[in-house]
Write a protein that holds these residues in place. Structure first.
Motif, PDB file in Angstrom:
ATOM      1  N   ARG A   1      -9.620  10.685  12.132  1.00  0.00           N
ATOM      2  CA  ARG A   1      -9.499   9.795  10.967  1.00  0.00           C
ATOM      3  C   ARG A   1      -9.528  10.596   9.666  1.00  0.00           C
ATOM      4  O   ARG A   1      -8.778  10.297   8.725  1.00  0.00           O
ATOM      5  N   THR A   2     -10.373  11.613   9.615  1.00  0.00           N
ATOM      6  CA  THR A   2     -10.429  12.472   8.436  1.00  0.00           C
ATOM      7  C   THR A   2      -9.093  13.184   8.226  1.00  0.00           C
ATOM      8  O   THR A   2      -8.592  13.265   7.096  1.00  0.00           O
ATOM      9  N   ALA A   3      -8.518  13.692   9.303  1.00  0.00           N
ATOM     10  CA  ALA A   3      -7.238  14.401   9.202  1.00  0.00           C
ATOM     11  C   ALA A   3      -6.150  13.494   8.648  1.00  0.00           C
ATOM     12  O   ALA A   3      -5.366  13.893   7.782  1.00  0.00           O
ATOM     13  N   ILE A   4      -6.093  12.244   9.125  1.00  0.00           N
ATOM     14  CA  ILE A   4      -5.074  11.313   8.649  1.00  0.00           C
ATOM     15  C   ILE A   4      -5.287  10.976   7.177  1.00  0.00           C
ATOM     16  O   ILE A   4      -4.330  10.852   6.401  1.00  0.00           O
ATOM     17  N   SER A   5      -6.550  10.844   6.770  1.00  0.00           N
ATOM     18  CA  SER A   5      -6.827  10.498   5.375  1.00  0.00           C
ATOM     19  C   SER A   5      -6.346  11.583   4.416  1.00  0.00           C
ATOM     20  O   SER A   5      -6.024  11.293   3.256  1.00  0.00           O
ATOM     21  N   ILE A   6      -6.259  12.826   4.888  1.00  0.00           N
ATOM     22  CA  ILE A   6      -5.809  13.929   4.041  1.00  0.00           C
ATOM     23  C   ILE A   6      -4.311  14.200   4.216  1.00  0.00           C
ATOM     24  O   ILE A   6      -3.598  14.470   3.246  1.00  0.00           O
ATOM     25  N   LEU A   7      -3.814  14.095   5.428  1.00  0.00           N
ATOM     26  CA  LEU A   7      -2.424  14.469   5.719  1.00  0.00           C
ATOM     27  C   LEU A   7      -1.448  13.303   5.662  1.00  0.00           C
ATOM     28  O   LEU A   7      -0.254  13.506   5.898  1.00  0.00           O
ATOM     29  N   HIS A   8      -1.908  12.096   5.337  1.00  0.00           N
ATOM     30  CA  HIS A   8      -1.024  10.922   5.444  1.00  0.00           C
ATOM     31  C   HIS A   8       0.267  11.029   4.620  1.00  0.00           C
ATOM     32  O   HIS A   8       1.299  10.505   5.050  1.00  0.00           O
ATOM     33  N   PRO A   9       0.298  11.706   3.445  1.00  0.00           N
ATOM     34  CA  PRO A   9       1.584  11.806   2.743  1.00  0.00           C
ATOM     35  C   PRO A   9       2.641  12.543   3.568  1.00  0.00           C
ATOM     36  O   PRO A   9       3.813  12.138   3.602  1.00  0.00           O
ATOM     37  N   TYR A  10       2.236  13.612   4.246  1.00  0.00           N
ATOM     38  CA  TYR A  10       3.189  14.380   5.044  1.00  0.00           C
ATOM     39  C   TYR A  10       3.551  13.630   6.326  1.00  0.00           C
ATOM     40  O   TYR A  10       4.705  13.677   6.775  1.00  0.00           O
ATOM     41  N   ILE A  11       2.595  12.936   6.882  1.00  0.00           N
ATOM     42  CA  ILE A  11       2.867  12.156   8.096  1.00  0.00           C
ATOM     43  C   ILE A  11       3.907  11.080   7.793  1.00  0.00           C
ATOM     44  O   ILE A  11       4.866  10.883   8.546  1.00  0.00           O
TER      45      ILE A  11
ATOM     46  N   SER B   1      13.700  -5.724   7.602  1.00  0.00           N
ATOM     47  CA  SER B   1      13.133  -6.742   6.713  1.00  0.00           C
ATOM     48  C   SER B   1      11.638  -6.544   6.490  1.00  0.00           C
ATOM     49  O   SER B   1      11.111  -6.824   5.417  1.00  0.00           O
ATOM     50  N   LYS B   2      10.950  -6.020   7.516  1.00  0.00           N
ATOM     51  CA  LYS B   2       9.508  -5.798   7.378  1.00  0.00           C
ATOM     52  C   LYS B   2       9.181  -4.480   6.687  1.00  0.00           C
ATOM     53  O   LYS B   2       8.032  -4.246   6.297  1.00  0.00           O
ATOM     54  N   GLN B   3      10.204  -3.630   6.552  1.00  0.00           N
ATOM     55  CA  GLN B   3      10.041  -2.359   5.837  1.00  0.00           C
ATOM     56  C   GLN B   3       8.820  -1.572   6.338  1.00  0.00           C
ATOM     57  O   GLN B   3       7.916  -1.242   5.576  1.00  0.00           O
ATOM     58  N   LYS B   4       8.838  -1.261   7.606  1.00  0.00           N
ATOM     59  CA  LYS B   4       7.728  -0.506   8.196  1.00  0.00           C
ATOM     60  C   LYS B   4       7.930   0.994   7.946  1.00  0.00           C
ATOM     61  O   LYS B   4       8.262   1.767   8.841  1.00  0.00           O
ATOM     62  N   TYR B   5       7.751   1.378   6.708  1.00  0.00           N
ATOM     63  CA  TYR B   5       8.011   2.761   6.336  1.00  0.00           C
ATOM     64  C   TYR B   5       6.743   3.560   6.052  1.00  0.00           C
ATOM     65  O   TYR B   5       6.795   4.663   5.544  1.00  0.00           O
ATOM     66  N   LEU B   6       5.591   2.988   6.323  1.00  0.00           N
ATOM     67  CA  LEU B   6       4.323   3.714   6.193  1.00  0.00           C
ATOM     68  C   LEU B   6       3.600   3.620   7.526  1.00  0.00           C
ATOM     69  O   LEU B   6       3.229   2.528   7.962  1.00  0.00           O
ATOM     70  N   VAL B   7       3.421   4.750   8.165  1.00  0.00           N
ATOM     71  CA  VAL B   7       2.793   4.751   9.478  1.00  0.00           C
ATOM     72  C   VAL B   7       1.334   5.192   9.399  1.00  0.00           C
ATOM     73  O   VAL B   7       0.519   4.851  10.240  1.00  0.00           O
ATOM     74  N   ALA B   8       0.998   5.981   8.387  1.00  0.00           N
ATOM     75  CA  ALA B   8      -0.366   6.506   8.282  1.00  0.00           C
ATOM     76  C   ALA B   8      -0.964   6.205   6.912  1.00  0.00           C
ATOM     77  O   ALA B   8      -0.251   5.940   5.955  1.00  0.00           O
TER      78      ALA B   8
END
Length: 548
Positions: A383-393, A541-548
């Motif tokens: 969870r910590t890794a995702i909170s920091i790397l989410h822009p690149y993910i 239509s749901k624009q699922k463009y953020l995964v993290a």
């Protein structure tokens, strides 16, 4: 007379002599065989002796190695005890004091006296002044604590800072904890980030160290990322590519859901290149959502932090390492009963250490490892890794989604029994079926015309040839057989020419089957194509463009 003398020469003595020689040769042969056997036996005994000799030599070498290891082990341990015995006592005392203060079972005066004695006996050890500092805090002797801390920092700033930070955390001194963490983090290298360092980042993100009012850790995280970017100008591009590949590896195929399109559309691969990824989005988002929403056991994080405190306190001093290595190697020689040599064990130990030092992993790679290698990481670390790397993910995920989007066709080609047609989601299925039906009617008519012409020509030719042959052989009995054949093929020619339907039932049946089969293909292809478009449209239509 001379011939008579020669004729009656007695050669029996010569024969006897030859026989004697033959017997001597046989005896000599037997003796030679015996000698050969004796030589073989001697060689066998020599080989056995040589093997025994080598075993004795090896046993001697093992005994010498074991004896040397036993002797040297005693020497090394005596030297360790003499030179660094007090170091071990300092480590044990520090751990004991930490436990005693938690349980409040030891008098302050006892702690002070023990700490002072150890400080005197270990004038170079970095942990000794830390022990004095802890004792000063316990006894509210601020001046003593500060002087001890200065000396500890002079001896080993990094270990002192980490030790004091973790001790402050245990005692709820948040401000002091972050001051020490600030010093410790300044020693960390973003390009070669330790697992222990990432443990403290994880603890910070999850609030184990308390509120970071001065943003000490947050600033260092940003600084480490900046350092990595400066060292690698293509860092962001590589990150996006790595996360795109991460998504690609988790793509699940949905081809089996559309068997008719798969078998009858040349655009199927382009359709699936995008559709497979659209279908995989929900699983990807669920995976990252589960990481974000995972339960974090704060007590476990605190326990890991305390384990690091115990580890940093328990680690040997730099000046101890050489003797400790010798102790380890001689112990292994002893355990092997002398079968391995000290030089081999030492070489292997140093090679392993050198290899470990060369295996560098930067701050970002530590976080990627936490996400990708779930067996070796905790939920909080992921969870910590995702909170920091989410822009690149998210950028990598968007590249993954958009990579094949342009290949997705607006209309598709369908091959129905050789007839190629174009269709889109608005196509009139009845119009397509009529196109296909007209194609089959024209094809059938052409085939019927060819069939009639070929069969008519063939039957007429057979009838004429057999009739001519029958005329030529009319005076013979066999001629009537040729007339009969000519009559049969003549009758076939007449029937096909005047009543072809009787002979075209097979062709009609085949085309009727193709017509029904083609209608089913068209219905199924359009149904599957509309289902795919519905799924893709829903995704867009749901624009699922953020995964993290």
């Amino acid at each position: 007379m001379a011939e008579e003398v020669v004729r009656y020469v007695d050669i029996r003595p010569l024969i006897n002599t030859v026989d004697n020689i033959r017997r001597d040769v046989d005896v000599l042969g037997v003796k030679m065989i015996q000698v050969g056997e004796d030589v073989a036996k001697v060689n066998q005994e020599l080989a056995s002796l040589n093997k025994r000799f080598m075993e004795l030599m090896e046993d001697r070498k093992r005994a010498e190695a074991l004896s040397q290891a036993t002797t040297e082990l005693v020497r090394v341990r005596q030297e360790i005890e003499k030179e660094f015995g007090s170091y071990g006592l300092v480590r044990e005392t520090m751990l004991g004091i930490l436990q005693a203060t938690d349980l409040a079972l030891v008098k302050k005066t006892t702690i002070s006296s023990v700490s002072e004695e150890l400080m005197i006996s270990t004038p170079k050890y970095w942990l000794s002044p830390c022990l004095i500092a802890v004792s000063g805090w316990i006894n509210n002797d601020r001046d003593l604590a500060e002087r001890a801390i200065k000396e500890a920092l002079r001896r080993d700033e990094e270990r002192t800072a980490l030790t004091m930070a973790l001790i402050c955390r245990r005692n709820g001194r948040t401000t002091a904890c972050y001051e020490w963490l600030n010093i410790y983090f300044s020693h960390l290298n973003a390009g070669n980030f330790s697992e222990g360092g990432y443990t403290f980042v994880d603890a910070y993100i999850n609030g184990v160290f308390g509120p970071d009012e001065k943003h000490v850790c947050g600033d260092y995280i940003a600084r480490w990322l900046s350092q990595i970017k400066e060292e690698d100008k293509e860092f962001e591009t590589k990150q996006e590519q790595q996360w795109k590949e991460y998504c690609v590896q988790r793509t699940s195929s949905c081809q089996d859901m559309y068997p008719t399109l798969k078998g009858h559309s040349a655009d199927f691969d382009n359709i699936m290149a995008y559709t497979d990824r659209v279908y995989s989005v929900d699983d990807l988002m669920q995976e990252f959502e589960e990481i974000r929403q995972s339960d974090v056991d704060i007590d476990k994080i605190k326990a890991r932090v305390d384990e690091n405190l115990v580890e940093v306190i328990s680690n040997y001093a730099v000046e101890e390492i050489k003797l400790r290595d010798e102790e380890i190697c001689f112990q292994r020689v002893k355990e092997s009963n002398g079968r391995i040599r000290f030089e081999e064990v030492m070489k292997d130990l140093l090679q392993q250490r050198a290899k470990k030092q060369q295996e560098k992993i930067n701050f970002v790679e530590q976080m990627m490892k936490a996400i990708t290698d779930k067996k070796s990481s905790s939920p909080s670390e992921r969870r910590t890794a995702i909170s920091i790397l989410h822009p690149y993910i998210n950028k990598g995920y968007n590249d993954y989604i958009n990579e094949h989007k342009s290949l997705f066709p607006e209309e598709i080609s369908i091959d129905v029994n050789g007839y190629k047609m174009k269709a889109n989601t608005n196509s009139d299925v009845n119009a397509l079926k009529n196109e296909y039906k007209n194609y089959l009617v024209n094809k059938r008519n052409q085939e019927v015309s060819v069939y009639q012409a070929e069969q008519t020509k063939k039957n007429l030719t057979y009838a004429l040839v057999l009739g001519v042959v029958g005329l030529l052989t009319v005076w013979f009995y066999i001629g009537w057989f040729f007339f009969a054949g000519a009559a049969y093929y003549g009758y076939q020619w007449y029937q096909i020419k005047n009543n072809p339907a009787k002979y075209l039932n097979g062709i009609n049946e085949m085309y009727n089957n193709q017509l029904n089969e083609g209608y089913n293909i068209i219905d199924n292809c359009l149904g599957e194509w509309k289902h795919i478009n519905s799924k893709v449209s829903e995704f867009d239509s749901k624009q699922k463009y953020l995964v993290a």
